[in-house]
Write a protein that holds these residues in place. Structure first.
Motif, PDB file in Angstrom:
ATOM      1  N   ALA A 139      77.136  11.667   7.077  1.00  0.00           N
ATOM      2  CA  ALA A 139      76.349  12.859   6.742  1.00  0.00           C
ATOM      3  C   ALA A 139      76.900  13.537   5.499  1.00  0.00           C
ATOM      4  O   ALA A 139      76.139  13.974   4.626  1.00  0.00           O
ATOM      5  CB  ALA A 139      76.331  13.826   7.914  1.00  0.00           C
ATOM      6  N   LEU A 140      78.214  13.636   5.415  1.00  0.00           N
ATOM      7  CA  LEU A 140      78.824  14.280   4.250  1.00  0.00           C
ATOM      8  C   LEU A 140      78.516  13.512   2.970  1.00  0.00           C
ATOM      9  O   LEU A 140      78.293  14.115   1.919  1.00  0.00           O
ATOM     10  CB  LEU A 140      80.325  14.423   4.450  1.00  0.00           C
ATOM     11  CG  LEU A 140      80.740  15.441   5.523  1.00  0.00           C
ATOM     12  CD1 LEU A 140      82.241  15.357   5.769  1.00  0.00           C
ATOM     13  CD2 LEU A 140      80.328  16.840   5.135  1.00  0.00           C
ATOM     14  N   SER A 141      78.485  12.195   3.039  1.00  0.00           N
ATOM     15  CA  SER A 141      78.170  11.416   1.839  1.00  0.00           C
ATOM     16  C   SER A 141      76.731  11.664   1.396  1.00  0.00           C
ATOM     17  O   SER A 141      76.443  11.667   0.200  1.00  0.00           O
ATOM     18  CB  SER A 141      78.415   9.926   2.068  1.00  0.00           C
ATOM     19  OG  SER A 141      77.483   9.397   2.975  1.00  0.00           O
ATOM     20  N   LEU A 142      75.841  11.906   2.341  1.00  0.00           N
ATOM     21  CA  LEU A 142      74.448  12.191   1.988  1.00  0.00           C
ATOM     22  C   LEU A 142      74.302  13.538   1.296  1.00  0.00           C
ATOM     23  O   LEU A 142      73.375  13.735   0.512  1.00  0.00           O
ATOM     24  CB  LEU A 142      73.558  12.159   3.232  1.00  0.00           C
ATOM     25  CG  LEU A 142      73.295  10.781   3.805  1.00  0.00           C
ATOM     26  CD1 LEU A 142      72.468  10.887   5.070  1.00  0.00           C
ATOM     27  CD2 LEU A 142      72.598   9.902   2.786  1.00  0.00           C
ATOM     28  N   LEU A 143      75.205  14.470   1.589  1.00  0.00           N
ATOM     29  CA  LEU A 143      75.129  15.774   0.934  1.00  0.00           C
ATOM     30  C   LEU A 143      75.388  15.660  -0.570  1.00  0.00           C
ATOM     31  O   LEU A 143      75.012  16.546  -1.332  1.00  0.00           O
ATOM     32  CB  LEU A 143      76.129  16.752   1.562  1.00  0.00           C
ATOM     33  CG  LEU A 143      75.768  17.246   2.953  1.00  0.00           C
ATOM     34  CD1 LEU A 143      76.895  18.110   3.503  1.00  0.00           C
ATOM     35  CD2 LEU A 143      74.457  18.014   2.946  1.00  0.00           C
ATOM     36  N   ASN A 144      76.005  14.572  -0.990  1.00  0.00           N
ATOM     37  CA  ASN A 144      76.258  14.366  -2.413  1.00  0.00           C
ATOM     38  C   ASN A 144      75.141  13.592  -3.104  1.00  0.00           C
ATOM     39  O   ASN A 144      75.226  13.306  -4.288  1.00  0.00           O
ATOM     40  CB  ASN A 144      77.597  13.664  -2.628  1.00  0.00           C
ATOM     41  CG  ASN A 144      78.745  14.594  -2.358  1.00  0.00           C
ATOM     42  OD1 ASN A 144      78.676  15.778  -2.686  1.00  0.00           O
ATOM     43  ND2 ASN A 144      79.790  14.095  -1.745  1.00  0.00           N
ATOM     44  N   ALA A 145      74.100  13.256  -2.364  1.00  0.00           N
ATOM     45  CA  ALA A 145      72.934  12.584  -2.935  1.00  0.00           C
ATOM     46  C   ALA A 145      71.730  13.519  -2.811  1.00  0.00           C
ATOM     47  O   ALA A 145      71.572  14.189  -1.798  1.00  0.00           O
ATOM     48  CB  ALA A 145      72.659  11.281  -2.180  1.00  0.00           C
ATOM     49  N   PRO A 146      70.901  13.588  -3.848  1.00  0.00           N
ATOM     50  CA  PRO A 146      69.717  14.455  -3.753  1.00  0.00           C
ATOM     51  C   PRO A 146      68.785  13.982  -2.642  1.00  0.00           C
ATOM     52  O   PRO A 146      68.529  12.790  -2.507  1.00  0.00           O
ATOM     53  CB  PRO A 146      69.047  14.310  -5.111  1.00  0.00           C
ATOM     54  CG  PRO A 146      70.025  13.643  -5.999  1.00  0.00           C
ATOM     55  CD  PRO A 146      71.006  12.926  -5.125  1.00  0.00           C
ATOM     56  N   LEU A 147      68.339  14.915  -1.834  1.00  0.00           N
ATOM     57  CA  LEU A 147      67.360  14.592  -0.801  1.00  0.00           C
ATOM     58  C   LEU A 147      65.961  14.696  -1.395  1.00  0.00           C
ATOM     59  O   LEU A 147      65.746  15.462  -2.342  1.00  0.00           O
ATOM     60  CB  LEU A 147      67.481  15.571   0.370  1.00  0.00           C
ATOM     61  CG  LEU A 147      68.774  15.487   1.180  1.00  0.00           C
ATOM     62  CD1 LEU A 147      68.865  16.650   2.150  1.00  0.00           C
ATOM     63  CD2 LEU A 147      68.832  14.177   1.932  1.00  0.00           C
TER      64      LEU A 147
ATOM     65  N   LEU B  10      64.416  17.993  -3.083  1.00  0.00           N
ATOM     66  CA  LEU B  10      65.433  18.865  -3.660  1.00  0.00           C
ATOM     67  C   LEU B  10      65.753  18.370  -5.065  1.00  0.00           C
ATOM     68  O   LEU B  10      65.787  17.170  -5.316  1.00  0.00           O
ATOM     69  CB  LEU B  10      66.713  18.868  -2.824  1.00  0.00           C
ATOM     70  CG  LEU B  10      66.625  19.445  -1.419  1.00  0.00           C
ATOM     71  CD1 LEU B  10      67.984  19.381  -0.739  1.00  0.00           C
ATOM     72  CD2 LEU B  10      66.135  20.882  -1.440  1.00  0.00           C
ATOM     73  N   GLU B  11      65.987  19.303  -5.972  1.00  0.00           N
ATOM     74  CA  GLU B  11      66.254  18.929  -7.359  1.00  0.00           C
ATOM     75  C   GLU B  11      67.630  18.302  -7.548  1.00  0.00           C
ATOM     76  O   GLU B  11      67.820  17.450  -8.393  1.00  0.00           O
ATOM     77  CB  GLU B  11      66.118  20.146  -8.256  1.00  0.00           C
ATOM     78  CG  GLU B  11      64.693  20.652  -8.347  1.00  0.00           C
ATOM     79  CD  GLU B  11      64.575  21.877  -9.227  1.00  0.00           C
ATOM     80  OE1 GLU B  11      65.482  22.129 -10.031  1.00  0.00           O
ATOM     81  OE2 GLU B  11      63.571  22.576  -9.079  1.00  0.00           O
ATOM     82  N   LYS B  12      68.619  18.773  -6.762  1.00  0.00           N
ATOM     83  CA  LYS B  12      69.966  18.225  -6.911  1.00  0.00           C
ATOM     84  C   LYS B  12      70.641  18.147  -5.553  1.00  0.00           C
ATOM     85  O   LYS B  12      70.137  18.676  -4.570  1.00  0.00           O
ATOM     86  CB  LYS B  12      70.788  19.049  -7.894  1.00  0.00           C
ATOM     87  CG  LYS B  12      70.822  20.526  -7.587  1.00  0.00           C
ATOM     88  CD  LYS B  12      71.514  21.271  -8.715  1.00  0.00           C
ATOM     89  CE  LYS B  12      71.413  22.763  -8.510  1.00  0.00           C
ATOM     90  NZ  LYS B  12      72.016  23.523  -9.571  1.00  0.00           N
ATOM     91  N   ALA B  13      71.778  17.481  -5.509  1.00  0.00           N
ATOM     92  CA  ALA B  13      72.512  17.297  -4.254  1.00  0.00           C
ATOM     93  C   ALA B  13      72.982  18.642  -3.709  1.00  0.00           C
ATOM     94  O   ALA B  13      73.332  19.549  -4.460  1.00  0.00           O
ATOM     95  CB  ALA B  13      73.706  16.377  -4.488  1.00  0.00           C
ATOM     96  N   ALA B  14      72.990  18.761  -2.395  1.00  0.00           N
ATOM     97  CA  ALA B  14      73.387  20.009  -1.749  1.00  0.00           C
ATOM     98  C   ALA B  14      74.897  20.171  -1.671  1.00  0.00           C
ATOM     99  O   ALA B  14      75.403  21.297  -1.695  1.00  0.00           O
ATOM    100  CB  ALA B  14      72.791  20.072  -0.350  1.00  0.00           C
ATOM    101  N   GLY B  15      75.636  19.071  -1.577  1.00  0.00           N
ATOM    102  CA  GLY B  15      77.090  19.143  -1.400  1.00  0.00           C
ATOM    103  C   GLY B  15      77.797  19.980  -2.446  1.00  0.00           C
ATOM    104  O   GLY B  15      78.519  20.921  -2.108  1.00  0.00           O
TER     105      GLY B  15
ATOM    106  N   VAL C  54      71.410  25.752   2.899  1.00  0.00           N
ATOM    107  CA  VAL C  54      71.339  25.080   4.204  1.00  0.00           C
ATOM    108  C   VAL C  54      69.883  24.971   4.648  1.00  0.00           C
ATOM    109  O   VAL C  54      69.457  23.935   5.152  1.00  0.00           O
ATOM    110  CB  VAL C  54      72.211  25.812   5.246  1.00  0.00           C
ATOM    111  CG1 VAL C  54      71.952  25.275   6.639  1.00  0.00           C
ATOM    112  CG2 VAL C  54      73.686  25.673   4.886  1.00  0.00           C
ATOM    113  N   GLY C  55      69.101  26.008   4.425  1.00  0.00           N
ATOM    114  CA  GLY C  55      67.678  25.960   4.758  1.00  0.00           C
ATOM    115  C   GLY C  55      66.946  24.879   3.988  1.00  0.00           C
ATOM    116  O   GLY C  55      66.092  24.178   4.531  1.00  0.00           O
ATOM    117  N   GLN C  56      67.288  24.725   2.710  1.00  0.00           N
ATOM    118  CA  GLN C  56      66.666  23.674   1.902  1.00  0.00           C
ATOM    119  C   GLN C  56      67.026  22.289   2.434  1.00  0.00           C
ATOM    120  O   GLN C  56      66.166  21.407   2.502  1.00  0.00           O
ATOM    121  CB  GLN C  56      67.115  23.795   0.444  1.00  0.00           C
ATOM    122  CG  GLN C  56      66.561  24.993  -0.279  1.00  0.00           C
ATOM    123  CD  GLN C  56      67.151  25.139  -1.672  1.00  0.00           C
ATOM    124  OE1 GLN C  56      68.046  24.396  -2.071  1.00  0.00           O
ATOM    125  NE2 GLN C  56      66.668  26.122  -2.417  1.00  0.00           N
ATOM    126  N   VAL C  57      68.286  22.102   2.798  1.00  0.00           N
ATOM    127  CA  VAL C  57      68.731  20.809   3.331  1.00  0.00           C
ATOM    128  C   VAL C  57      68.014  20.502   4.642  1.00  0.00           C
ATOM    129  O   VAL C  57      67.494  19.401   4.840  1.00  0.00           O
ATOM    130  CB  VAL C  57      70.260  20.777   3.512  1.00  0.00           C
ATOM    131  CG1 VAL C  57      70.701  19.537   4.288  1.00  0.00           C
ATOM    132  CG2 VAL C  57      70.960  20.832   2.165  1.00  0.00           C
TER     133      VAL C  57
END
Length: 85
Positions: free
Chosen positions: A32-40, A43-48, A71-74
């Motif tokens: 899950a943490l690795s996904l936070l470094n990838a844009p969903l 979303l314009e950019k990664a959340a991490g 967090v709401g965007q994620v």
């Protein structure tokens, strides 16, 4: 609502995104943490990186509001991905 949250947590744990050693403890997994470094999608950019930067000011009201927004965007992006909306 509680049933939905329990089912969602169970699903995320089964898929390897959460670690839940007991009913009251939930942690994000490395997956899950690795996904936070990838844009969903959506979303314009990664959340991490945003979360790291915001967490420096989380003691302020503005910091809390910013963290809540990210967090709401994620969560929204994840929900759209799960439900195909």
């Amino acid at each position: 609502m509680e049933e939905f949250v329990d089912e969602a947590i169970g699903f995320l744990a089964a898929e390897g995104f959460l670690q839940q050693p007991d009913r009251y403890t939930i942690r994000l997994s490395a997956k899950a943490l690795s996904l936070l470094n990838a844009p969903l999608p959506g979303l314009e950019k990664a959340a991490g990186p945003q979360i790291v930067e915001i967490s420096k000011n989380v003691g302020t009201e503005a910091g809390k509001a910013a963290l809540s927004e990210v967090v709401g965007q994620v969560v929204g992006a994840a929900a759209r991905g799960f439900f195909g909306s």
